[in-house]
Design an enzyme around this catalytic site. Sequence first.
Site, PDB file in Angstrom:
ATOM      1  N   LEU A   1     -10.982  -2.664  46.015  1.00  0.00           N
ATOM      2  CA  LEU A   1     -11.878  -3.813  45.903  1.00  0.00           C
ATOM      3  C   LEU A   1     -13.292  -3.361  45.510  1.00  0.00           C
ATOM      4  O   LEU A   1     -14.170  -4.190  45.286  1.00  0.00           O
ATOM      5  CB  LEU A   1     -11.941  -4.581  47.226  1.00  0.00           C
TER       6      LEU A   1
ATOM      7  N   GLU B   1      -3.551   6.268  59.543  1.00  0.00           N
ATOM      8  CA  GLU B   1      -4.420   7.448  59.541  1.00  0.00           C
ATOM      9  C   GLU B   1      -5.902   7.114  59.654  1.00  0.00           C
ATOM     10  O   GLU B   1      -6.714   7.992  59.896  1.00  0.00           O
ATOM     11  CB  GLU B   1      -4.145   8.339  58.321  1.00  0.00           C
TER      12      GLU B   1
ATOM     13  N   CYS C   1     -15.959  21.513  29.538  1.00  0.00           N
ATOM     14  CA  CYS C   1     -15.135  22.439  30.313  1.00  0.00           C
ATOM     15  C   CYS C   1     -13.868  22.820  29.539  1.00  0.00           C
ATOM     16  O   CYS C   1     -13.935  23.594  28.605  1.00  0.00           O
ATOM     17  CB  CYS C   1     -14.847  21.883  31.698  1.00  0.00           C
TER      18      CYS C   1
ATOM     19  N   HIS D   1     -19.977  20.634  33.662  1.00  0.00           N
ATOM     20  CA  HIS D   1     -19.689  19.190  33.695  1.00  0.00           C
ATOM     21  C   HIS D   1     -20.985  18.385  33.737  1.00  0.00           C
ATOM     22  O   HIS D   1     -21.411  17.966  34.824  1.00  0.00           O
ATOM     23  CB  HIS D   1     -18.835  18.851  34.919  1.00  0.00           C
TER      24      HIS D   1
ATOM     25  N   GLU E   1     -21.474  15.413  33.005  1.00  0.00           N
ATOM     26  CA  GLU E   1     -21.271  14.009  33.400  1.00  0.00           C
ATOM     27  C   GLU E   1     -21.664  13.747  34.852  1.00  0.00           C
ATOM     28  O   GLU E   1     -22.029  12.638  35.209  1.00  0.00           O
ATOM     29  CB  GLU E   1     -19.819  13.583  33.147  1.00  0.00           C
TER      30      GLU E   1
HETATM   31  N1  GLN Z   1      -8.519  24.700  33.343  1.00  0.00           N
HETATM   32  C1  GLN Z   1      -9.761  25.256  32.932  1.00  0.00           C
HETATM   33  C2  GLN Z   1     -10.286  26.313  33.879  1.00  0.00           C
HETATM   34  O1  GLN Z   1      -9.853  26.395  35.005  1.00  0.00           O
HETATM   35  C3  GLN Z   1     -10.808  24.171  32.737  1.00  0.00           C
HETATM   36  C4  GLN Z   1     -11.207  23.510  34.015  1.00  0.00           C
HETATM   37  C5  GLN Z   1     -11.901  22.195  33.799  1.00  0.00           C
HETATM   38  O2  GLN Z   1     -11.891  21.631  32.715  1.00  0.00           O
HETATM   39  N2  GLN Z   1     -12.529  21.678  34.824  1.00  0.00           N
HETATM   40  O3  GLN Z   1     -11.122  27.077  33.522  1.00  0.00           O
END
Ligand code: GLN
Length: 563
Positions: A15, A150, A382, A508, A510
């Site tokens: 929700l 849980e 990544c 990352h 993002e």
């Molecule tokens: N699988 C890749 C690694 O472990 C990339 C990981 C990811 O994209 N977060 O390096």
Amino acid sequence: MAKYIFVTGGVVSSLGKGIACASIGLLLKSRGLKVTLQKLDPYINVDPGTMSPYQHGEVYVTDDGAETDLDLGHYERFTGQTMTKDNNVTAGRVYYSVITKERRGDYLGGTVQVVPHITDEIKQSITKLASRDNVDVIIVEVGGTVGDIEGLPFLEAIRQLRNEVGRGNAINVHLTLVPYIRAADELKTKPTQHSVGKLREIGLQADVLLCRTEKPFAESVRNKIAQFCNVAPEAVIQALDVRDVYEVPLVFNQQHLDDTILRMLELSCPKQDLVGWRTEVVERALHPTRRVTIAVVGKYIQLQDAYKSIYEALRHGGLANDAAVEITRIDSEQIEREGAAKVLGDVQGILIPGGFGHRGIEGKLEAIRYARTTGTPFFGICLGMQCAVIEFARNVCGLTGANSTEFDPNTAHPVISLLEEQQGVTAKGGTMRLGSSTCHVEPRTNAFRAYGQEEIRERHRHRYEFNNRYREPFTKAGLVIAGVYRSGDLVEIVELKEHPWFVAGQFHPEFQSRPLRPHPLFRAFIEASLKHAGARGGRQGARDGQGAKRRSTKSETLRSKKS
Ligand code: GLN
């Protein structure tokens, strides 16, 4: 002393409890309060890091390297607060800690039980966070719905804590559903009554009800809910479906939710200022002047939540460019079947997110080759960066069979290989390279033009890395090493020399994008994609606000308006 807001959910899941908590956080922050948020997850995993996206959606990574629930992403995006490992507590972590103490002998002579030992541990996790950050208000969200077996120890802990801190210092907010039954043309309050009753059975009285509903309800419905649930009428809030998820705080504010909460918590605060949020975020999201179509090529595209922060960050990039970002979610295996040109022909930018395992990799490589050879803006994240290196190795440098040792341990050209610190690590939970580290950005690169500075910090979650053996030959062949982690000598960003915008990072970004502070790389990626559309002429319609005509692929489209 901190005041407590406990948020539970009832009737059904999904929700939007996380969004509701984040919105309350923003509202209270805008009243000048220091706020933090915490998510309690009743599952036994110590953290969601070992779960598949099918089970859990995105794993959100914090600055301090915790793998957490994606609701922490909402908390950070709405409130701008930095979350830590203590902001997400699972039953697994609670039990782990209690059992470790038991083995150490801390409870010598005693029987260790759910009440009081587990509940004490839960209470401590909450109070510790509240006092550590010295906050005025802590918003504690309990995962799952009332009635889950849980969830009971968590609700019991809340019941106790509420009693201990006393009236005026803690409230319960309950999120429920008021469904519309078409055949009867009526909104039904019974599920809400049952859910609040269920809460009461465990000793918790709801103080505020956030009622999700697809139709606005009449005063009579509000009064009925208030009466049957023992809640003040002004504390029954209509959480109507909104056009944009960032509108939720405004909708709550219109119904004076912040005033009601502050009164219940006996806090007096100045009036809020939501002008920035309204004009910079909501107004822009609702009235963009341009439009751009971005393909996200991944493995879990049918799931709403698997790449949640990526989708949000793309929207932020759109906000910064006054553009609606239409996201075409593409299954990389579709590219393997149908070819990149057919599937990606109508998009103006291509993003490849993170991931694990070899399924779908060849399709991602095809997508990258397409982006590289057509000059389509490309953003690799990544795994997306690792794939960009593999594609470059195979198709530019002619290294047939080049691969990551994650996918082919015996490849002749291991251009992506295990991080040195990962050699010998076999345990899976919390053992990746995790959290924030410093990256040095090379001047005269697209990354530098976006960031505008040489030293940046970004969050990581991976085991494999660019193999430094290939640094020199690849640089000679036109790969640009645009960012490095100097102390570890790791390549963090690669670009292509002869390409308008091809940026791929091992981290990352993002996770650091906020609606009020779009991440520089997402902003620049959307800008480049709009430019690319413009360069390709009116057909793509980026400048005339028409939007690209999409091919009918099997991939779903996530309109940026919806979350
Ligand atoms: N699988 C890749 C690694 O472990 C990339 C990981 C990811 O994209 N977060 O390096």
